[in-house]
Design a protein around this motif. Structure first.
Motif, PDB file in Angstrom:
ATOM      1  N   LEU A 110     -39.702   6.311  21.993  1.00 24.28           N
ATOM      2  CA  LEU A 110     -38.649   6.004  21.033  1.00 24.28           C
ATOM      3  C   LEU A 110     -38.356   7.213  20.145  1.00 24.28           C
ATOM      4  O   LEU A 110     -37.200   7.556  19.904  1.00 24.28           O
ATOM      5  N   LEU A 111     -39.391   7.873  19.683  1.00 23.76           N
ATOM      6  CA  LEU A 111     -39.201   9.047  18.837  1.00 23.76           C
ATOM      7  C   LEU A 111     -38.550  10.198  19.608  1.00 23.76           C
ATOM      8  O   LEU A 111     -37.679  10.893  19.075  1.00 23.76           O
ATOM      9  N   THR A 112     -38.949  10.419  20.847  1.00 26.32           N
ATOM     10  CA  THR A 112     -38.306  11.464  21.634  1.00 26.32           C
ATOM     11  C   THR A 112     -36.852  11.102  21.931  1.00 26.32           C
ATOM     12  O   THR A 112     -35.972  11.963  21.884  1.00 26.32           O
ATOM     13  N   TRP A 113     -36.598   9.842  22.226  1.00 28.14           N
ATOM     14  CA  TRP A 113     -35.213   9.411  22.434  1.00 28.14           C
ATOM     15  C   TRP A 113     -34.404   9.627  21.163  1.00 28.14           C
ATOM     16  O   TRP A 113     -33.284  10.135  21.221  1.00 28.14           O
ATOM     17  N   TRP A 114     -34.948   9.251  20.022  1.00 27.42           N
ATOM     18  CA  TRP A 114     -34.237   9.397  18.754  1.00 27.42           C
ATOM     19  C   TRP A 114     -33.926  10.872  18.477  1.00 27.42           C
ATOM     20  O   TRP A 114     -32.827  11.210  18.052  1.00 27.42           O
ATOM     21  N   SER A 115     -34.860  11.736  18.754  1.00 24.80           N
ATOM     22  CA  SER A 115     -34.648  13.164  18.560  1.00 24.80           C
ATOM     23  C   SER A 115     -33.519  13.674  19.460  1.00 24.80           C
ATOM     24  O   SER A 115     -32.631  14.400  19.014  1.00 24.80           O
ATOM     25  N   LYS A 116     -33.553  13.293  20.729  1.00 27.55           N
ATOM     26  CA  LYS A 116     -32.502  13.705  21.654  1.00 27.55           C
ATOM     27  C   LYS A 116     -31.155  13.102  21.261  1.00 27.55           C
ATOM     28  O   LYS A 116     -30.120  13.761  21.367  1.00 27.55           O
ATOM     29  N   TYR A 117     -31.158  11.879  20.793  1.00 31.12           N
ATOM     30  CA  TYR A 117     -29.930  11.218  20.352  1.00 31.12           C
ATOM     31  C   TYR A 117     -29.314  11.959  19.166  1.00 31.12           C
ATOM     32  O   TYR A 117     -28.106  12.195  19.127  1.00 31.12           O
ATOM     33  N   LYS A 118     -30.121  12.339  18.184  1.00 30.37           N
ATOM     34  CA  LYS A 118     -29.631  13.080  17.021  1.00 30.37           C
ATOM     35  C   LYS A 118     -29.019  14.413  17.456  1.00 30.37           C
ATOM     36  O   LYS A 118     -27.963  14.806  16.960  1.00 30.37           O
ATOM     37  N   LYS A 119     -29.683  15.107  18.385  1.00 35.46           N
ATOM     38  CA  LYS A 119     -29.144  16.372  18.878  1.00 35.46           C
ATOM     39  C   LYS A 119     -27.811  16.144  19.583  1.00 35.46           C
ATOM     40  O   LYS A 119     -26.878  16.923  19.428  1.00 35.46           O
ATOM     41  N   TRP A 120     -27.731  15.093  20.366  1.00 33.07           N
ATOM     42  CA  TRP A 120     -26.496  14.784  21.077  1.00 33.07           C
ATOM     43  C   TRP A 120     -25.374  14.463  20.095  1.00 33.07           C
ATOM     44  O   TRP A 120     -24.260  14.961  20.241  1.00 33.07           O
ATOM     45  N   ILE A 121     -25.639  13.647  19.071  1.00 35.87           N
ATOM     46  CA  ILE A 121     -24.639  13.306  18.058  1.00 35.87           C
ATOM     47  C   ILE A 121     -24.152  14.564  17.355  1.00 35.87           C
ATOM     48  O   ILE A 121     -22.950  14.748  17.139  1.00 35.87           O
ATOM     49  N   ASP A 122     -25.069  15.450  16.999  1.00 40.15           N
ATOM     50  CA  ASP A 122     -24.685  16.697  16.342  1.00 40.15           C
ATOM     51  C   ASP A 122     -23.777  17.545  17.243  1.00 40.15           C
ATOM     52  O   ASP A 122     -22.789  18.109  16.778  1.00 40.15           O
ATOM     53  N   SER A 123     -24.109  17.617  18.521  1.00 39.70           N
ATOM     54  CA  SER A 123     -23.280  18.414  19.428  1.00 39.70           C
ATOM     55  C   SER A 123     -21.898  17.781  19.619  1.00 39.70           C
ATOM     56  O   SER A 123     -20.898  18.492  19.685  1.00 39.70           O
ATOM     57  N   VAL A 124     -21.833  16.462  19.670  1.00 36.88           N
ATOM     58  CA  VAL A 124     -20.543  15.783  19.796  1.00 36.88           C
ATOM     59  C   VAL A 124     -19.697  16.034  18.553  1.00 36.88           C
ATOM     60  O   VAL A 124     -18.500  16.327  18.655  1.00 36.88           O
ATOM     61  N   GLU A 125     -20.298  15.938  17.376  1.00 34.59           N
ATOM     62  CA  GLU A 125     -19.557  16.192  16.138  1.00 34.59           C
ATOM     63  C   GLU A 125     -19.058  17.624  16.093  1.00 34.59           C
ATOM     64  O   GLU A 125     -17.922  17.881  15.690  1.00 34.59           O
ATOM     65  N   LYS A 126     -19.863  18.580  16.513  1.00 31.17           N
ATOM     66  CA  LYS A 126     -19.434  19.981  16.520  1.00 31.17           C
ATOM     67  C   LYS A 126     -18.280  20.188  17.491  1.00 31.17           C
ATOM     68  O   LYS A 126     -17.305  20.872  17.175  1.00 31.17           O
ATOM     69  N   ARG A 127     -18.385  19.584  18.677  1.00 28.86           N
ATOM     70  CA  ARG A 127     -17.294  19.711  19.639  1.00 28.86           C
ATOM     71  C   ARG A 127     -16.023  19.060  19.114  1.00 28.86           C
ATOM     72  O   ARG A 127     -14.935  19.586  19.281  1.00 28.86           O
ATOM     73  N   PHE A 128     -16.166  17.903  18.465  1.00 23.27           N
ATOM     74  CA  PHE A 128     -15.004  17.202  17.919  1.00 23.27           C
ATOM     75  C   PHE A 128     -14.354  18.033  16.823  1.00 23.27           C
ATOM     76  O   PHE A 128     -13.140  18.187  16.788  1.00 23.27           O
ATOM     77  N   GLU A 129     -15.165  18.597  15.915  1.00 22.37           N
ATOM     78  CA  GLU A 129     -14.615  19.439  14.861  1.00 22.37           C
ATOM     79  C   GLU A 129     -13.927  20.658  15.458  1.00 22.37           C
ATOM     80  O   GLU A 129     -12.846  21.046  15.012  1.00 22.37           O
ATOM     81  N   GLN A 130     -14.522  21.250  16.468  1.00 26.13           N
ATOM     82  CA  GLN A 130     -13.909  22.406  17.105  1.00 26.13           C
ATOM     83  C   GLN A 130     -12.606  22.014  17.770  1.00 26.13           C
ATOM     84  O   GLN A 130     -11.619  22.738  17.696  1.00 26.13           O
ATOM     85  N   ARG A 131     -12.584  20.852  18.413  1.00 25.53           N
ATOM     86  CA  ARG A 131     -11.360  20.371  19.044  1.00 25.53           C
ATOM     87  C   ARG A 131     -10.282  20.162  18.008  1.00 25.53           C
ATOM     88  O   ARG A 131      -9.130  20.504  18.203  1.00 25.53           O
ATOM     89  N   GLU A 132     -10.646  19.586  16.869  1.00 27.94           N
ATOM     90  CA  GLU A 132      -9.695  19.380  15.781  1.00 27.94           C
ATOM     91  C   GLU A 132      -9.129  20.713  15.307  1.00 27.94           C
ATOM     92  O   GLU A 132      -7.933  20.839  15.089  1.00 27.94           O
ATOM     93  N   LEU A 133     -10.005  21.713  15.146  1.00 23.10           N
ATOM     94  CA  LEU A 133      -9.528  23.025  14.711  1.00 23.10           C
ATOM     95  C   LEU A 133      -8.574  23.613  15.741  1.00 23.10           C
ATOM     96  O   LEU A 133      -7.542  24.174  15.394  1.00 23.10           O
ATOM     97  N   ASN A 134      -8.913  23.454  17.006  1.00 18.88           N
ATOM     98  CA  ASN A 134      -8.047  23.982  18.058  1.00 18.88           C
ATOM     99  C   ASN A 134      -6.710  23.258  18.080  1.00 18.88           C
ATOM    100  O   ASN A 134      -5.670  23.873  18.252  1.00 18.88           O
ATOM    101  N   ILE A 135      -6.732  21.946  17.919  1.00 19.38           N
ATOM    102  CA  ILE A 135      -5.487  21.184  17.927  1.00 19.38           C
ATOM    103  C   ILE A 135      -4.615  21.607  16.759  1.00 19.38           C
ATOM    104  O   ILE A 135      -3.442  21.894  16.910  1.00 19.38           O
ATOM    105  N   ASN A 136      -5.194  21.660  15.570  1.00 22.25           N
ATOM    106  CA  ASN A 136      -4.404  21.960  14.390  1.00 22.25           C
ATOM    107  C   ASN A 136      -3.935  23.409  14.367  1.00 22.25           C
ATOM    108  O   ASN A 136      -2.894  23.701  13.814  1.00 22.25           O
TER     109      ASN A 136
END
Length: 180
Positions: A25-51
């Motif tokens: 559970l702890l390893t899954w949670w750690s990987k999940y947090k990393k995945w969420i962070d990468s998705v947010e970074k990609r989304f922010e980058q996409r927003e910057l590119n769109i705008n």
């Protein structure tokens, strides 16, 4: 004695399983947090590119004639925009438009927005108005406004100031709510 040994052994097995499951559970949670962070970074980058690569920010909106889909009456765009307003551009072929507009509609407490469809999307415009019980105004416009603003994404929530200048645009409903 034998019974105590089996109970102790079963307790030990259960304890090992619980520790293993906690570890997983702890390893899954750690990987999940990393995945969420990468998705947010990609989304922010996409927003910057769109705008930064498309929307014609700072362009004065021409005084186009908008058509009401119900009674075929006409109104000038500049008569609609008083203070800061949001023009919500939707398209019948857009898959995300309905979902994003619903999020915007449910979260927005203000009524200074107008929904804009292309002239050929009159059926979709009427359907949307009926779905939301005439809670907002919908207008039809020719494609020149879409081209003027260089909208490359749908839906487009475009903030128009009192001088009829397009200040900002986003496909994200929650960002649009914070424009005002």
């Amino acid at each position: 004695m034998y019974f105590n040994f089996i109970n102790s052994f079963l307790i030990l097995i259960c304890l090992v399983m619980v520790i293993y499951l906690l570890y997983r559970l702890l390893t899954w949670w750690s990987k999940y947090k990393k995945w969420i962070d990468s998705v947010e970074k990609r989304f922010e980058q996409r927003e910057l590119n769109i705008n930064s690569s498309g929307f014609a920010q700072g362009i004065k909106i021409p005084n186009l004639i908008l058509k009401d889909p119900w009674d075929n009456s006409y109104i000038e765009l500049h008569n609609l925009v008083h203070n800061d307003s949001i023009l919500v551009f939707l398209d019948k072929s857009c898959l995300q438009c309905s979902i994003n507009f619903e999020e915007f509609f449910n979260s927005n407490q203000k009524d200074n927005y107008f929904v804009i469809f292309k002239e050929q999307d009159v059926d979709k415009a009427k359907e949307l108005v009926m779905l939301y019980n005439n809670s907002f105004r919908v207008y039809l416009v020719n494609q020149s406004l879409y081209k003027t603003l260089k909208l490359k994404f749908m839906p487009a929530f475009v903030k128009i100031n009192h001088n009829y200048i397009a200040e900002n645009a986003t496909p994200v409903p929650y960002k649009a709510i914070h424009f005002l």
